[in-house]
Design an enzyme around this catalytic site. Structure first.
Site, PDB file in Angstrom:
ATOM      1  N   TYR A   1     -64.891  52.790  22.247  1.00 59.33           N
ATOM      2  CA  TYR A   1     -64.153  52.336  20.942  1.00 59.33           C
ATOM      3  C   TYR A   1     -65.504  51.790  20.136  1.00 59.33           C
ATOM      4  CZ  TYR A   1     -61.224  49.510  17.511  1.00 59.33           C
ATOM      5  OH  TYR A   1     -60.575  49.012  16.609  1.00 59.33           O
TER       6      TYR A   1
ATOM      7  N   LYS B   1     -66.349  53.764  16.290  1.00 60.31           N
ATOM      8  CA  LYS B   1     -66.471  52.728  15.382  1.00 60.31           C
ATOM      9  C   LYS B   1     -67.767  52.494  14.716  1.00 60.31           C
ATOM     10  CE  LYS B   1     -61.999  51.788  15.133  1.00 60.31           C
ATOM     11  NZ  LYS B   1     -61.152  52.400  13.916  1.00 60.31           N
TER      12      LYS B   1
HETATM   13  P1  NDP Z   1     -51.673  50.444  15.183  1.00 60.44           P
HETATM   14  O1  NDP Z   1     -51.457  50.881  16.690  1.00 60.44           O
HETATM   15  O2  NDP Z   1     -50.880  49.606  14.874  1.00 60.44           O
HETATM   16  O3  NDP Z   1     -51.779  51.876  14.334  1.00 60.44           O
HETATM   17  C1  NDP Z   1     -52.515  52.884  14.541  1.00 60.44           C
HETATM   18  C2  NDP Z   1     -52.018  54.052  13.713  1.00 60.44           C
HETATM   19  O4  NDP Z   1     -52.847  55.269  14.234  1.00 60.44           O
HETATM   20  C3  NDP Z   1     -50.648  54.539  14.134  1.00 60.44           C
HETATM   21  O5  NDP Z   1     -49.948  54.541  13.010  1.00 60.44           O
HETATM   22  C4  NDP Z   1     -50.555  55.706  14.782  1.00 60.44           C
HETATM   23  O6  NDP Z   1     -49.640  56.710  14.421  1.00 60.44           O
HETATM   24  C5  NDP Z   1     -51.826  56.127  14.262  1.00 60.44           C
HETATM   25  N1  NDP Z   1     -52.722  57.198  15.340  1.00 60.44           N
HETATM   26  C6  NDP Z   1     -52.994  57.139  16.340  1.00 60.44           C
HETATM   27  N2  NDP Z   1     -53.391  58.301  16.945  1.00 60.44           N
HETATM   28  C7  NDP Z   1     -53.227  59.253  16.050  1.00 60.44           C
HETATM   29  C8  NDP Z   1     -53.420  60.775  16.190  1.00 60.44           C
HETATM   30  N3  NDP Z   1     -53.911  61.549  17.026  1.00 60.44           N
HETATM   31  N4  NDP Z   1     -53.143  61.356  14.912  1.00 60.44           N
HETATM   32  C9  NDP Z   1     -52.464  60.746  13.953  1.00 60.44           C
HETATM   33  N5  NDP Z   1     -52.356  59.336  13.697  1.00 60.44           N
HETATM   34  C10 NDP Z   1     -52.580  58.790  14.946  1.00 60.44           C
HETATM   35  O7  NDP Z   1     -52.989  49.963  14.809  1.00 60.44           O
HETATM   36  P2  NDP Z   1     -53.739  48.978  13.705  1.00 60.44           P
HETATM   37  O8  NDP Z   1     -52.787  49.254  12.540  1.00 60.44           O
HETATM   38  O9  NDP Z   1     -54.272  47.809  14.040  1.00 60.44           O
HETATM   39  O10 NDP Z   1     -55.076  49.629  13.356  1.00 60.44           O
HETATM   40  C11 NDP Z   1     -55.466  50.687  12.419  1.00 60.44           C
HETATM   41  C12 NDP Z   1     -57.000  50.858  12.275  1.00 60.44           C
HETATM   42  O11 NDP Z   1     -57.616  49.539  12.059  1.00 60.44           O
HETATM   43  C13 NDP Z   1     -57.492  51.363  13.491  1.00 60.44           C
HETATM   44  O12 NDP Z   1     -58.254  52.501  13.444  1.00 60.44           O
HETATM   45  C14 NDP Z   1     -57.992  50.205  14.352  1.00 60.44           C
HETATM   46  O13 NDP Z   1     -59.160  50.781  15.215  1.00 60.44           O
HETATM   47  C15 NDP Z   1     -58.727  49.334  13.139  1.00 60.44           C
HETATM   48  N6  NDP Z   1     -58.629  47.849  13.624  1.00 60.44           N
HETATM   49  C16 NDP Z   1     -57.840  47.289  13.757  1.00 60.44           C
HETATM   50  C17 NDP Z   1     -57.874  45.913  14.144  1.00 60.44           C
HETATM   51  C18 NDP Z   1     -57.091  44.880  14.526  1.00 60.44           C
HETATM   52  O14 NDP Z   1     -57.341  43.922  14.921  1.00 60.44           O
HETATM   53  N7  NDP Z   1     -55.615  45.461  14.543  1.00 60.44           N
HETATM   54  C19 NDP Z   1     -59.370  45.339  14.156  1.00 60.44           C
HETATM   55  C20 NDP Z   1     -60.355  46.199  13.805  1.00 60.44           C
HETATM   56  C21 NDP Z   1     -60.118  47.632  13.337  1.00 60.44           C
HETATM   57  P3  NDP Z   1     -48.319  56.901  15.300  1.00 60.44           P
HETATM   58  O15 NDP Z   1     -47.776  55.723  15.709  1.00 60.44           O
HETATM   59  O16 NDP Z   1     -47.467  57.648  14.629  1.00 60.44           O
HETATM   60  O17 NDP Z   1     -48.997  57.556  16.873  1.00 60.44           O
END
Ligand code: NDP
Length: 246
Positions: free
Chosen positions: A152, A156
């Protein structure tokens, strides 16, 4: 005409807040969801009840062909994409000793290859139209590293390398490319961490002594998407409650 904003992974914790914020500001919001996501219709219906008419398209952002097909469909059915938020991401945490190729590849493909896959079919149109915003959601752990996250952290950190290089290439065409590096935000990605780990290891690292809110990140996305942010490009903006400063 309303600008079109595409938010990948818009049905996740952070993505949903971004969709709602951009919609409130008058953008026509389109999101993607994983082809296997069986809750997409329910999410759209729930959003509709709140007054949001989002467009949603299945797309595996980790797959190049899926991304090309999805963007072509969106541009045909909704219109050219003005704002791209590369937000979809996953974690597969384990120490490097236990890290196998499958979990390395999954994280690299979903978090980093996806940025190429989605930006590729969209960027040229932004350049031709002379306006665009590409916003890549990275992580504090891409900036400082994190135990159990070689995959990760690498993905990132790679996102911001992409941001800087592309920002140079498209700056003259009024297309900006920026990275946002959130710290720990209270979405399911973080609330899935056992409470005792949150309380003993994570919250104590955060000077503000709390998790961030998805709405706080959404506000920053909205700023970077705005006309006022026209001079901000190639930046990596931290939003982490003071957890990591440099
Ligand atoms: P969630 O797990 O709530 O959401 C992640 C989203 O990514 C989901 O909607 C999922 O869609 C989608 N996704 C995953 N794999 C795929 C794929 N192969 N194709 C299409 N869509 C995909 O995570 P967050 O909302 O917390 O995270 C959002 C972003 O922020 C991420 O990139 C994460 O790394 C980053 N982030 C989050 C932090 C946190 O503390 N939450 C901190 C720092 C960064 P589906 O459900 O339809 O699979």
């Amino acid at each position: 005409m309303a600008r079109v904003a595409l938010v990948t992974g818009g049905m996740g914790g952070l993505g949903e807040a971004v969709c709602i914020k951009l919609a409130a500001l008058g953008y026509q919001v389109v999101t993607t969801y994983s082809p296997g996501n069986t809750k997409a219709e329910n999410w759209l219906a729930a959003m509709k009840e709140l007054g949001h008419n989002f467009h949603a398209y299945p797309c595996d952002v980790a797959d190049y062909d899926s991304a090309q097909e999805c963007v072509a469909k969106i541009e045909k059915e909704v219109g050219p994409i003005d704002v791209l938020v590369n937000n979809a991401g996953i974690t597969r945490d384990m120490t490097f000793k236990k890290m196998d190729k499958t979990n390395w590849d999954a994280v690299m493909r979903t978090n980093l290859d996806s940025v190429f896959n989605m930006t590729k079919p969209i960027c040229d149109g932004m350049v031709e139209r002379g306006w665009g915003r590409i916003i890549n959601i990275s992580s504090v752990n891409g900036q400082k590293g994190a135990f159990g996250q070689t995959n990760y952290s690498a993905a990132k950190a790679g996102m911001h390398g992409f941001t800087k290089a592309l920002a140079l290439e498209v700056a003259r065409k009024a297309v900006t490319v920026n990275t946002i590096s959130p710290g720990y935000i209270g979405t399911k990605m973080v609330t899935a961490i056992p409470q005792e780990v949150l309380d003993s290891k994570i919250i104590p690292q955060i000077p503000m002594a709390r998790l961030g809110k998805p709405e706080e990140v959404a506000g920053l996305v909205a700023y970077l998407a705005s006309d006022e942010a026209a001079f901000v490009t190639g930046a990596n903006i931290a939003i982490n409650g003071g957890q990591h400063m440099y």
